[in-house]
Design an enzyme around this catalytic site. Structure first.
Site, PDB file in Angstrom:
ATOM      1  N   VAL B  67       0.942  -1.124   0.035  1.00 44.18           N
ATOM      2  CA  VAL B  67      -0.016   0.036   0.238  1.00 44.18           C
ATOM      3  C   VAL B  67       0.772   1.289  -0.033  1.00 44.18           C
ATOM      4  CG1 VAL B  67      -2.139  -0.954   1.036  1.00 44.18           C
ATOM      5  CG2 VAL B  67      -0.377  -0.296   2.401  1.00 44.18           C
ATOM      6  N   PRO B  68       1.530   1.461  -1.043  1.00 41.69           N
ATOM      7  CA  PRO B  68       2.591   2.748  -1.162  1.00 41.69           C
ATOM      8  C   PRO B  68       1.568   3.862  -1.040  1.00 41.69           C
ATOM      9  CG  PRO B  68       2.110   1.574  -3.378  1.00 41.69           C
ATOM     10  CD  PRO B  68       1.748   0.779  -2.439  1.00 41.69           C
ATOM     11  N   HIS B  69       2.223   4.898  -0.116  1.00 40.02           N
ATOM     12  CA  HIS B  69       1.200   6.212   0.012  1.00 40.02           C
ATOM     13  C   HIS B  69       2.064   7.480  -0.027  1.00 40.02           C
ATOM     14  CE1 HIS B  69       1.456   4.171   4.020  1.00 40.02           C
ATOM     15  NE2 HIS B  69       1.839   5.277   4.168  1.00 40.02           N
ATOM     16  N   THR B  70       1.284   8.501   0.004  1.00 40.55           N
ATOM     17  CA  THR B  70       1.909   9.846   0.534  1.00 40.55           C
ATOM     18  C   THR B  70       0.744  10.837   0.594  1.00 40.55           C
ATOM     19  OG1 THR B  70       3.615  11.371  -0.069  1.00 40.55           O
ATOM     20  CG2 THR B  70       2.262  11.015  -1.819  1.00 40.55           C
ATOM     21  N   LEU B 105      -2.022   5.087  -2.515  1.00 39.09           N
ATOM     22  CA  LEU B 105      -3.040   6.265  -1.805  1.00 39.09           C
ATOM     23  C   LEU B 105      -2.028   7.613  -2.034  1.00 39.09           C
ATOM     24  CD1 LEU B 105      -3.573   3.482  -0.241  1.00 39.09           C
ATOM     25  CD2 LEU B 105      -4.923   4.779   0.768  1.00 39.09           C
TER      26      LEU B 105
END
Lengths: 76, 156
Positions: B67-70, B105
């Site tokens: 779930v890569p996110h920033t 996300l």
């Protein structure tokens, strides 16, 4: 999410089964995926319990970790 | 919060062909740009922010999922892209296994609650073995979207 990773890694260092509960949702503390389902935010109350020969130590370490508010790593 | 509220359907990649984490993230952010959810001017900055977050610790959460996110000021609401890889992506996951399902996300910095609820929602569905299995079997964007709708209605 990084605080949860620390919780999972800490729980994984014990032989006991370790659980974190928010409300009615009780999850495996060794699984980051399960911990994410708690939707835990800063300031929220969580319960920790464990079963096994090092259960006391596991709970003690996790309470200490969460109580430190994950100093130095920042939120999310 | 429902998956279909924040997943951008036009950005779904059902057959991601790259093998590295960086290329996977780049492809997914490009998908969001092509879908019109982020501007071309912000694309590189968002990729860089996600890669920087990965340096702090992989968002590969195990069970073939990442779930890569920033958080990024260019978006005014939570958005997500989905990519599926049949060969697996090396994501340096917690469990050392390759990743087959990715939810990326991007959320506004001033709405941390939405970000957490998005992750909570995604992880709740990913705990369901059938959801993961059906997702990996989905071969088209429409099939993925239909599955998300079923998940939102608790039909899986």
């Amino acid at each position: 999410m990084r605080p949860l990773e620390l919780i999972a890694r800490t729980a994984q260092s014990f032989r006991s089964q370790v659980f974190v509960t928010r409300g009615t949702n009780r999850v495996d503390a060794k699984s980051l995926l399960h911990l994410l389902t708690l939707g835990a935010e800063p300031g929220m109350e969580l319960d920790i319990d464990a079963t096994g020969d090092d259960a006391n130590e596991a709970v003690e370490q996790l309470v200490k970790l969460i109580g430190s508010e994950f100093e130095g790593i920042g939120p999310a | 919060m429902k998956l279909c509220d924040f997943v951008v359907s036009a950005s779904i990649i059902p057959d991601l062909q790259v093998g590295s984490k960086e290329d996977a993230i780049r492809s997914m952010v490009t998908g969001l740009r092509e879908a019109g959810s982020i501007s071309a001017a912000d694309e590189a900055g968002i990729v860089a922010a996600i890669l920087k977050r990965e340096e702090l610790g992989s968002t590969g959460i195990g069970r073939g999922v990442a779930v890569p996110h920033t958080k990024h000021p260019s978006v005014d609401k939570l958005i997500a892209a989905i990519a599926l890889s049949s060969n697996g992506v090396d994501f340096a996951s917690l469990d050392g296994e390759p990743v087959y399902i990715m939810f990326l996300l991007v959320s506004p910095p001033d709405r941390p609650g939405d970000h957490l609820r998005g992750l909570e929602n995604i992880s709740r569905h990913l705990r369901n073995d059938n959801f993961c299995k059906f997702l990996r079997q989905s071969k088209t964007r429409d099939a993925v979207w239909d599955l998300l709708k079923e998940a939102d209605n608790n039909e899986i």
